[in-house]
Design an enzyme around this catalytic site. Sequence first.
Site, PDB file in Angstrom:
ATOM      1  N   LYS A  22       0.831  -1.204   0.000  1.00 19.29           N
ATOM      2  CA  LYS A  22       0.000   0.000   0.000  1.00 19.29           C
ATOM      3  C   LYS A  22       0.873   1.264   0.000  1.00 19.29           C
ATOM      4  O   LYS A  22       0.645   2.198  -0.768  1.00 19.29           O
ATOM      5  CB  LYS A  22      -0.924  -0.017   1.221  1.00 19.29           C
ATOM      6  CG  LYS A  22      -2.018   1.005   1.153  1.00 19.29           C
ATOM      7  CD  LYS A  22      -2.945   0.889   2.349  1.00 19.29           C
ATOM      8  CE  LYS A  22      -3.797  -0.365   2.269  1.00 19.29           C
ATOM      9  NZ  LYS A  22      -4.510  -0.657   3.521  1.00 19.29           N
ATOM     10  N   ARG A  91      -3.179   2.964   8.622  1.00 21.47           N
ATOM     11  CA  ARG A  91      -3.550   1.710   7.952  1.00 21.47           C
ATOM     12  C   ARG A  91      -2.354   0.794   7.838  1.00 21.47           C
ATOM     13  O   ARG A  91      -1.245   1.243   7.563  1.00 21.47           O
ATOM     14  CB  ARG A  91      -4.033   1.962   6.524  1.00 21.47           C
ATOM     15  CG  ARG A  91      -5.310   2.745   6.415  1.00 21.47           C
ATOM     16  CD  ARG A  91      -5.518   3.137   4.956  1.00 21.47           C
ATOM     17  NE  ARG A  91      -6.353   4.306   4.862  1.00 21.47           N
ATOM     18  CZ  ARG A  91      -7.669   4.268   4.643  1.00 21.47           C
ATOM     19  NH1 ARG A  91      -8.268   3.119   4.480  1.00 21.47           N
ATOM     20  NH2 ARG A  91      -8.363   5.373   4.588  1.00 21.47           N
ATOM     21  N   GLY A 100      -8.181  -7.596   4.681  1.00 21.02           N
ATOM     22  CA  GLY A 100      -8.979  -7.688   5.910  1.00 21.02           C
ATOM     23  C   GLY A 100      -8.276  -8.361   7.072  1.00 21.02           C
ATOM     24  O   GLY A 100      -8.878  -8.581   8.113  1.00 21.02           O
ATOM     25  N   MET A 102      -5.409  -7.376   8.715  1.00 19.30           N
ATOM     26  CA  MET A 102      -4.811  -6.513   9.731  1.00 19.30           C
ATOM     27  C   MET A 102      -5.675  -5.264   9.925  1.00 19.30           C
ATOM     28  O   MET A 102      -6.784  -5.190   9.444  1.00 19.30           O
ATOM     29  CB  MET A 102      -3.380  -6.201   9.355  1.00 19.30           C
ATOM     30  CG  MET A 102      -2.495  -7.429   9.503  1.00 19.30           C
ATOM     31  SD  MET A 102      -0.803  -7.069   9.148  1.00 19.30           S
ATOM     32  CE  MET A 102      -0.891  -6.570   7.476  1.00 19.30           C
ATOM     33  N   ARG A 332      -3.569  -0.900  -6.415  1.00 17.33           N
ATOM     34  CA  ARG A 332      -2.663  -2.061  -6.467  1.00 17.33           C
ATOM     35  C   ARG A 332      -3.028  -2.869  -7.694  1.00 17.33           C
ATOM     36  O   ARG A 332      -4.119  -2.703  -8.263  1.00 17.33           O
ATOM     37  CB  ARG A 332      -2.797  -2.910  -5.212  1.00 17.33           C
ATOM     38  CG  ARG A 332      -4.147  -3.508  -5.095  1.00 17.33           C
ATOM     39  CD  ARG A 332      -4.329  -4.322  -3.839  1.00 17.33           C
ATOM     40  NE  ARG A 332      -5.752  -4.597  -3.745  1.00 17.33           N
ATOM     41  CZ  ARG A 332      -6.396  -4.872  -2.643  1.00 17.33           C
ATOM     42  NH1 ARG A 332      -5.772  -4.894  -1.506  1.00 17.33           N
ATOM     43  NH2 ARG A 332      -7.682  -5.127  -2.660  1.00 17.33           N
ATOM     44  N   HIS A 445      -5.275 -45.549  -3.963  1.00 18.58           N
ATOM     45  CA  HIS A 445      -5.733 -46.147  -5.227  1.00 18.58           C
ATOM     46  C   HIS A 445      -6.879 -45.333  -5.818  1.00 18.58           C
ATOM     47  O   HIS A 445      -6.875 -44.970  -6.994  1.00 18.58           O
ATOM     48  CB  HIS A 445      -6.170 -47.597  -4.951  1.00 18.58           C
ATOM     49  CG  HIS A 445      -6.741 -48.276  -6.146  1.00 18.58           C
ATOM     50  ND1 HIS A 445      -8.089 -48.327  -6.410  1.00 18.58           N
ATOM     51  CD2 HIS A 445      -6.126 -48.892  -7.177  1.00 18.58           C
ATOM     52  CE1 HIS A 445      -8.276 -48.967  -7.534  1.00 18.58           C
ATOM     53  NE2 HIS A 445      -7.107 -49.335  -8.028  1.00 18.58           N
ATOM     54  N   SER A 766      12.632 -43.066 -14.995  1.00 17.92           N
ATOM     55  CA  SER A 766      11.415 -42.284 -14.754  1.00 17.92           C
ATOM     56  C   SER A 766      11.195 -42.265 -13.242  1.00 17.92           C
ATOM     57  O   SER A 766      11.084 -43.326 -12.612  1.00 17.92           O
ATOM     58  CB  SER A 766      10.222 -42.916 -15.470  1.00 17.92           C
ATOM     59  OG  SER A 766       9.068 -42.177 -15.176  1.00 17.92           O
ATOM     60  N   CYS A 834       6.952 -39.735 -13.474  1.00 21.69           N
ATOM     61  CA  CYS A 834       5.578 -40.176 -13.738  1.00 21.69           C
ATOM     62  C   CYS A 834       4.754 -40.259 -12.451  1.00 21.69           C
ATOM     63  O   CYS A 834       3.639 -40.739 -12.461  1.00 21.69           O
ATOM     64  CB  CYS A 834       5.558 -41.492 -14.496  1.00 21.69           C
ATOM     65  SG  CYS A 834       6.354 -42.828 -13.600  1.00 21.69           S
ATOM     66  N   TYR A 854      11.117 -34.915 -19.594  1.00 25.51           N
ATOM     67  CA  TYR A 854       9.656 -34.813 -19.670  1.00 25.51           C
ATOM     68  C   TYR A 854       9.010 -35.012 -18.305  1.00 25.51           C
ATOM     69  O   TYR A 854       9.643 -35.541 -17.380  1.00 25.51           O
ATOM     70  CB  TYR A 854       9.077 -35.822 -20.674  1.00 25.51           C
ATOM     71  CG  TYR A 854       9.190 -37.263 -20.238  1.00 25.51           C
ATOM     72  CD1 TYR A 854       8.216 -37.855 -19.434  1.00 25.51           C
ATOM     73  CD2 TYR A 854      10.274 -38.040 -20.624  1.00 25.51           C
ATOM     74  CE1 TYR A 854       8.324 -39.166 -19.031  1.00 25.51           C
ATOM     75  CE2 TYR A 854      10.394 -39.363 -20.228  1.00 25.51           C
ATOM     76  CZ  TYR A 854       9.412 -39.920 -19.420  1.00 25.51           C
ATOM     77  OH  TYR A 854       9.528 -41.215 -19.000  1.00 25.51           O
TER      78      TYR A 854
HETATM   79  C1  PEP Z   1       5.110 -43.722  -8.336  1.00 23.88           C
HETATM   80  O1  PEP Z   1       5.396 -44.429  -7.381  1.00 23.88           O
HETATM   81  O2  PEP Z   1       5.328 -42.495  -8.387  1.00 23.88           O
HETATM   82  C2  PEP Z   1       4.468 -44.305  -9.514  1.00 23.88           C
HETATM   83  C3  PEP Z   1       4.259 -43.596 -10.603  1.00 23.88           C
HETATM   84  O3  PEP Z   1       4.031 -45.580  -9.397  1.00 23.88           O
HETATM   85  P1  PEP Z   1       2.675 -45.993  -8.632  1.00 23.88           P
HETATM   86  O4  PEP Z   1       1.968 -44.753  -8.247  1.00 23.88           O
HETATM   87  O5  PEP Z   1       1.918 -46.846  -9.561  1.00 23.88           O
HETATM   88  O6  PEP Z   1       3.225 -46.757  -7.462  1.00 23.88           O
END
Ligand code: PEP
Length: 882
Positions: A22, A91, A100, A102, A332, A445, A766, A834, A854
Amino acid sequence: MSRYVYDFFEGHKDRKDLLGGKGANLAEMTRMGLPVPPGFTVTTEACREYLRTGDLPDGLFGEVEEHLRLVENRRGKSFGDPADPLLLSVRSGGKFSMPGMMETILDIGLNDHSVLGLAAHTGDAHFAWDSYRRLIQMFGKTVYDVPGEDFDAELAKARAAAGGEELGVAELEDLVNAYKKVFYAHTGRAFPQAPHEQLYLAIAAVFKSWNAERAVLYRRQERIPQDLGTAVNVMAMVFGNRGPDSGTGVAFTRDPATGRRGVYGDYLQNAQGEDVVAGVRNTISLTELATIDPVSYRQLLSIMQRLEQRYRDLCDIEFTIENGNLWMLQTRVGKRTPAAAFVIAAQLADEGVISLDEALQRVSGEQLAQLMFPHFDDAAAPAPLTTGVPASPGAAVGAVVFDSVAAAAATGPVILVRRETNPDDLPGMIAAQGVLTARGGKTSHAAVVARGMGKTCVCGAEDIHVGETVFTVNGHIVRAGDVISIDGTTGRVYSGAVPVKPSPVVRYFEGELTPHGDVLLSAVERLMIHADRKARLAVHANADTATDASRARRFGATGVGLCRTEHMFLGDRRVLVERLILAENETERDAALAALLPLQRTDFEELFAVMDGLPVTVRLLDPPLHEFLPPLEDLTARVARAEALGEDPGRDGELLIAVRRMHEANPMLGLRGVRLGLVVPGLFAMQVKAIAQAAAARVAAGGNPQPEIMVPLVGAVQELETVRLEAEAILSEVVGAPRIRVGTMIEVPRAALTAGQIALEAEFFSFGTNDLTQMTWGFSRDDVEGEFFGRYLDLGIFPASPFETLDRDGVGELVRMAVDRGRAVRPALTVGVCGEHGGDPASVRFFHESGLNYVSCSPFRVPIARLEAGRAACAAAGSDSR
Ligand code: PEP
Ligand code: MG
């Protein structure tokens, strides 16, 4: 010696660290020559000093007095003059806006004498007494924690006595006396009459409010550091409540809801700023100011234009008009909805105000995610029954079912409600609109599978007790067939059907809508194209079926980074897996595997066909085999029932023996992944053969399949070497198969530590960051989020769940180490991720910085990861993308 006070003339917008947002923006407007009431800022450093010692720092008083004199000169009034007092506002204003959170105190400087002077000088006794009672109330609440209700009760009494909302002068005088009594009753002292005492107590109180509980909580949530401190802005009061030619308002340079160009805002005639915020009276649209006060309106528009040019972004503004004079109280860079963020960024790039690189920094993956989820119409939602872990975003409405059979048989939309899910529930999850579980966290899961399918999921809703045909929650009973609504973005569970709004952005990614003529979709398209152009990280998808993979491809994935083959062993095929498990000799086992082979081959062929020309990383079977058998409790109950009736339990008896034999206390750390492949002869060989044969069939059909084989849960190079040698022997025997690379997941800490050895056998890595997080922290991924993560987050042990945002310091260090060690022995090593983190915006930034090739994430997160990959690539080093 430090300097603690800066006149508005001395600062500028880039000094937010010292002057707060501010203060820095008031200084900027002052420098621009805009009509800002004179004032000064006491720095965040003074606040930190105060919080450290409990006292206003030495030297502060002298500096404040000096700057106060400048304000007095500019206003032509003295602070404390009983005849015509200068009044001040105090202020708070930290580096990051904390709306809001302070404190603010207005009208400082009024006392029993100057209230009369103010009345005489303005000729408006009502205004003077009303200002005084506001001061006592705000001061009492902020400085001495006097409960606001006690003042409100007096106000209500006075209004009741007056027979309406409006109080006369005599009644206001009485109210001031009543407020003073309230003040005395709570503080044991009279309301301070010395203006300077009021001022210093107010400054100290604002500093103290930095550590108010709600402010601490807000910062934790918004990830604002706790040690910054707030600045205090002291400004000459201007009054919007001086009659019909006065008023106060808020304005935006563009629509903060949609991003459209134009003038947006609200105005309240004859009122103070806090009346707007508190919604005391209904505001009117800002455009009506054009009729009420055309001169101020035109001036305001021209100021708004200048501010936008200066800040190169949407600005929000607070202003006051005092007897026809316009005053700017605050500006702002304004908060906006996710849709407005995209629209404004693209517009500003079109207008040449910012570059496309900058435009990309103005939006985020989280905002895109918000735009992709269907939403409940919050205004129409009742109070939730309970709240669980928001595991897969979206809004789902349906009738409650408690098992897969009922889900598959249902004719209308259903919500599958389970204590927790297991692979057996997959058909039910596919059939359902959404999944609700009482146990499990974001990588359980249910959560992983639901996210993969883009299905709404709330898990770990621990208040829910799931029975066979009903569940109970906080005293409510919900029966099979009752309709519920679940919000996977907030974790809320509602009774009944809450109205849902579909996402046009998803329909655009699906190819169902074109951006032409739609501002939002055009903006999204523009920024996505730029992100793809800039990105260094490729984005692959975690997809187990041709359906998921083709959606991922439509959403812009350039490969499948993880095909979890266990999901191909479910449904009708489960009985074949049972046969494999129950096989008593080689012949029976070979027969079971031979029956699975053609089914796997067909799955792979379909997958390779939709991903033709792009890499598909197929992971060999990972979970423990007993997950493919019915749960121990169900089997025990069925066998006991049969025995009680004197019947032969048949196959259930055999299954029960197998389940008991295979039972593990901690299956996540047991016989799974590569370990399974090494002890169940022929299992991995069958999968490798199916992959190679499917690829050969695709080549024969003129396709260009690019499969890769990935071995899960490797901890030692010897495990990988054994599997790789077996795999290569099989691959060499399949005529017509293309070359297929063999690599490994890095998801056991030992694999990361020995990555230099493992890379000798692996053509790619991976990172399975779900398991890597679980095993690095020693957190059971299925349990801890529901059990104690809430407490850990409250305590600030981590700012976000490490299953959601990669823990850079711990797990991240293993990632960096493994990349370095792997590439040291194999410079061309391809490295991806992954785990669920592959689609998390903050984690994508980390993977970019760590030099991965990736990220792979669920299909619905592919656009989010693409955007973040582009942002990471063009983020200026060290820039703050908050
Ligand atoms: C992991 O463990 O990050 C993975 C991709 O395998 P999963 O989740 O199937 O164990
Ligand atoms: Mg894993």
